[in-house]
Scaffold this motif. Structure first.
Motif, PDB file in Angstrom:
ATOM      1  N   ASP A 111       1.004  -1.140   0.025  1.00 39.03           N
ATOM      2  CA  ASP A 111      -0.198   0.039  -0.108  1.00 39.03           C
ATOM      3  C   ASP A 111       0.883   1.396  -0.093  1.00 39.03           C
ATOM      4  O   ASP A 111       0.923   1.928   1.087  1.00 39.03           O
ATOM      5  N   GLY A 113       0.709   4.048  -1.332  1.00 41.62           N
ATOM      6  CA  GLY A 113      -0.006   5.264  -1.285  1.00 41.62           C
ATOM      7  C   GLY A 113      -0.498   5.587   0.166  1.00 41.62           C
ATOM      8  O   GLY A 113      -0.840   6.329   0.568  1.00 41.62           O
ATOM      9  N   ASN A 114      -0.397   4.537   1.047  1.00 42.27           N
ATOM     10  CA  ASN A 114      -0.748   4.548   2.490  1.00 42.27           C
ATOM     11  C   ASN A 114      -2.078   5.139   2.523  1.00 42.27           C
ATOM     12  O   ASN A 114      -2.655   5.779   3.604  1.00 42.27           O
ATOM     13  N   ASP A 115      -3.075   4.469   1.820  1.00 44.63           N
ATOM     14  CA  ASP A 115      -4.549   5.104   2.107  1.00 44.63           C
ATOM     15  C   ASP A 115      -5.278   3.676   2.513  1.00 44.63           C
ATOM     16  O   ASP A 115      -6.528   3.946   2.362  1.00 44.63           O
ATOM     17  N   SER A 117      -5.837   0.785   1.221  1.00 43.64           N
ATOM     18  CA  SER A 117      -6.090  -0.356   0.357  1.00 43.64           C
ATOM     19  C   SER A 117      -5.113  -0.414  -0.785  1.00 43.64           C
ATOM     20  O   SER A 117      -4.364   0.649  -1.095  1.00 43.64           O
ATOM     21  N   ILE A 118      -4.842  -1.666  -1.332  1.00 44.99           N
ATOM     22  CA  ILE A 118      -3.816  -1.883  -2.248  1.00 44.99           C
ATOM     23  C   ILE A 118      -4.544  -1.685  -3.486  1.00 44.99           C
ATOM     24  O   ILE A 118      -5.292  -2.526  -3.997  1.00 44.99           O
ATOM     25  N   LYS A 119      -4.026  -0.963  -4.685  1.00 45.03           N
ATOM     26  CA  LYS A 119      -4.623  -0.675  -5.835  1.00 45.03           C
ATOM     27  C   LYS A 119      -3.805  -1.446  -6.830  1.00 45.03           C
ATOM     28  O   LYS A 119      -2.523  -1.632  -6.416  1.00 45.03           O
ATOM     29  N   GLU A 122      -0.260   0.018  -7.511  1.00 47.65           N
ATOM     30  CA  GLU A 122       0.862  -0.126  -6.388  1.00 47.65           C
ATOM     31  C   GLU A 122       1.348  -1.355  -6.089  1.00 47.65           C
ATOM     32  O   GLU A 122       2.606  -1.403  -6.317  1.00 47.65           O
TER      33      GLU A 122
HETATM   34 CA   LIG Z   1      -3.150   2.239  -1.348  1.00 46.12          CA
END
Ligand SMILES: [Ca+2]
Ligand SMILES: [Ca+2]
Length: 180
Positions: A111, A113-115, A117-119, A122
């Motif tokens: 993750d 982008g550290n939000d 959830s894993i897109k 990423e």
């Molecule tokens: Ca993410």
């Protein structure tokens, strides 16, 4: 008894962690992994990331060693590694703190982008840095995310447990670490 299929998955991870290919896992393997993971696509080591990763990797190592290294020689053998994941697979709710940290850390590494959830982008980028083929990473992500386009922390924990537990070669969790 651990099945051949699960054993193969555990050893796949073991070999990934055994950075110096000495046949056992030691503290220096974790130090090397932390450095490797702190490298960006251009091969430069990010110092802040390196420090953070090293700190976490050494916590994981300490927990692993205290659980598995019964003769205290500073090494965890493949047999010890397989035995501890077999024990986990039989009762995932008994996971040790270091195993939970290892799971959380793996999620955080993906993750980027550290939000929370894993897109796909990423996931694919990190797997590419780790040396996996881009198309394989894309395919893995599609299977892991079950067409939802992202992997939440809750999803990730399920996939993680599945990786260690499942005997089903078609289960999505098998794809979590690039195992084929
Ligand atoms: Ca993410
Ligand atoms: Ca080693």
């Amino acid at each position: 008894m651990v099945s051949e299929f699960r054993k193969k998955k555990y050893l796949y991870l073991f070999n990934g962690l055994d950075s110096d290919a000495s046949g056992t896992i030691e503290k220096k393997d974790f130090e090397k992994s932390a450095e490797m993971m702190a490298k960006s696509a251009d091969g430069k080591v990010n110092d802040a990331k390196h420090k953070e990763y090293l700190d976490t990797m050494l916590k994981i190592w300490d927990g692993l060693q205290s659980q598995a290294d019964s003769n205290k020689d500073g090494k965890v053998s493949a047999d010890e590694w397989v035995a501890l994941w077999d024990a986990y697979a039989k009762n995932p709710s008994s996971a040790h703190d270091w195993q939970k940290l290892y799971c959380k850390f793996s999620f955080q590494l993906l993750d980027t982008g550290n939000d929370g959830s894993i897109k796909s982008d990423e996931f694919v980028k990190v797997y590419e840095i780790w040396g996996f083929d881009k198309n394989d990473a894309v395919t893995s992500f599609e299977k892991l995310s079950k067409g939802k386009g992202s992997i939440s922390w809750a999803d990730f924990q399920e996939l993680w447990e599945e990786y260690f537990k499942t005997e089903d070669a078609n289960a999505p969790g098998n794809m979590l670490f690039g195992f084929k």
